[in-house]
Design a protein around this motif. Structure first.
Motif, mmCIF file in Angstrom:
data_model
loop_
_atom_site.group_PDB
_atom_site.id
_atom_site.type_symbol
_atom_site.label_atom_id
_atom_site.label_comp_id
_atom_site.label_asym_id
_atom_site.label_seq_id
_atom_site.Cartn_x
_atom_site.Cartn_y
_atom_site.Cartn_z
ATOM 1 N N PRO A 1 0.811 -1.223 0.000
ATOM 2 C CA PRO A 1 0.000 0.000 0.000
ATOM 3 C C PRO A 1 0.845 1.274 0.000
ATOM 4 O O PRO A 1 0.410 2.307 -0.501
ATOM 5 N N ASP A 2 2.051 1.212 0.554
ATOM 6 C CA ASP A 2 2.899 2.402 0.644
ATOM 7 C C ASP A 2 4.084 2.350 -0.329
ATOM 8 O O ASP A 2 5.108 2.989 -0.122
ATOM 9 N N ALA A 3 3.919 1.598 -1.413
ATOM 10 C CA ALA A 3 5.009 1.423 -2.380
ATOM 11 C C ALA A 3 5.473 2.767 -2.936
ATOM 12 O O ALA A 3 4.686 3.711 -3.084
ATOM 13 N N THR A 4 6.775 2.817 -3.251
ATOM 14 C CA THR A 4 7.381 4.003 -3.846
ATOM 15 C C THR A 4 8.168 3.594 -5.075
ATOM 16 O O THR A 4 8.454 2.413 -5.282
ATOM 17 N N MET A 5 8.532 4.597 -5.880
ATOM 18 C CA MET A 5 9.335 4.311 -7.066
ATOM 19 C C MET A 5 10.159 5.536 -7.427
ATOM 20 O O MET A 5 9.865 6.641 -6.989
ATOM 21 N N ALA A 6 11.199 5.283 -8.214
ATOM 22 C CA ALA A 6 12.035 6.368 -8.725
ATOM 23 C C ALA A 6 12.326 6.103 -10.198
ATOM 24 O O ALA A 6 12.416 4.958 -10.633
ATOM 25 N N SER B 1 7.747 -3.303 -2.563
ATOM 26 C CA SER B 1 7.597 -2.069 -1.792
ATOM 27 C C SER B 1 8.255 -0.878 -2.484
ATOM 28 O O SER B 1 7.936 0.266 -2.176
ATOM 29 N N ARG B 2 9.177 -1.162 -3.412
ATOM 30 C CA ARG B 2 9.823 -0.094 -4.154
ATOM 31 C C ARG B 2 10.415 -0.661 -5.434
ATOM 32 O O ARG B 2 10.903 -1.778 -5.459
ATOM 33 N N PHE B 3 10.340 0.150 -6.477
ATOM 34 C CA PHE B 3 11.097 -0.174 -7.681
ATOM 35 C C PHE B 3 11.721 1.103 -8.216
ATOM 36 O O PHE B 3 11.204 2.202 -8.016
ATOM 37 N N GLU B 4 12.875 0.909 -8.805
ATOM 38 C CA GLU B 4 13.615 2.031 -9.398
ATOM 39 C C GLU B 4 13.949 1.652 -10.828
ATOM 40 O O GLU B 4 14.285 0.504 -11.114
ATOM 41 N N THR B 5 13.832 2.615 -11.709
ATOM 42 C CA THR B 5 14.152 2.383 -13.112
ATOM 43 C C THR B 5 14.891 3.585 -13.664
ATOM 44 O O THR B 5 14.897 4.658 -13.070
ATOM 45 N N GLY B 6 15.526 3.383 -14.776
ATOM 46 C CA GLY B 6 16.230 4.459 -15.453
ATOM 47 C C GLY B 6 16.938 3.891 -16.666
ATOM 48 O O GLY B 6 16.986 2.671 -16.866
ATOM 49 N N GLN B 7 17.488 4.762 -17.457
ATOM 50 C CA GLN B 7 18.209 4.301 -18.637
ATOM 51 C C GLN B 7 19.456 3.557 -18.233
ATOM 52 O O GLN B 7 20.134 3.919 -17.270
ATOM 53 N N ALA B 8 19.745 2.495 -18.938
ATOM 54 C CA ALA B 8 20.926 1.672 -18.631
ATOM 55 C C ALA B 8 22.054 1.977 -19.614
ATOM 56 O O ALA B 8 21.800 2.385 -20.724
#
Length: 108
Positions: free
Chosen positions: A34-39, A101-108
């Protein structure tokens, strides 16, 4: 060469990729705490707004090229109708009960 989604090591991450590729918003949301975050590219973003813009309204799709960290880190070709296709890195934090609970993504 892409890794078949069914062969991804971590069950929560496998379900995440499956939901993205099936455009299954409800299934996707069910995977998150419920409190998931992402970047994205190192900046925290509003989760609901980001997933609507970058995945569901723009037909996002992931083709996983590599995984590490027990399946909780991915390199994937990601494409959507907004940005086209790009090589991306993904990192997931998974709770003991199998939710993200969290995922982060970005260009590789």
């Amino acid at each position: 060469m892409a890794i078949q989604t069914s062969k991804l090591s971590d069950p929560a991450v496998r379900a995440f990729v499956t939901a993205v590729n099936a455009h299954d918003r409800d299934g996707f949301l069910h995977l998150l705490t419920p409190d998931a975050t992402m970047a994205d590219d190192g900046a925290d973003r509003d989760l609901a707004e980001w997933i609507d813009n970058e995945i569901f309204s723009s037909h996002g799709h992931m083709d996983v090229a590599a995984e590490s960290d027990g399946g909780r880190a991915l390199i994937a070709q990601y494409r959507n109708d907004t940005w086209g296709e790009m090589r991306t890195a993904w990192r997931f934090t998974v709770t003991p009960d199998g939710h993200i609970s969290r995922f982060e993504t970005g260009q590789a």
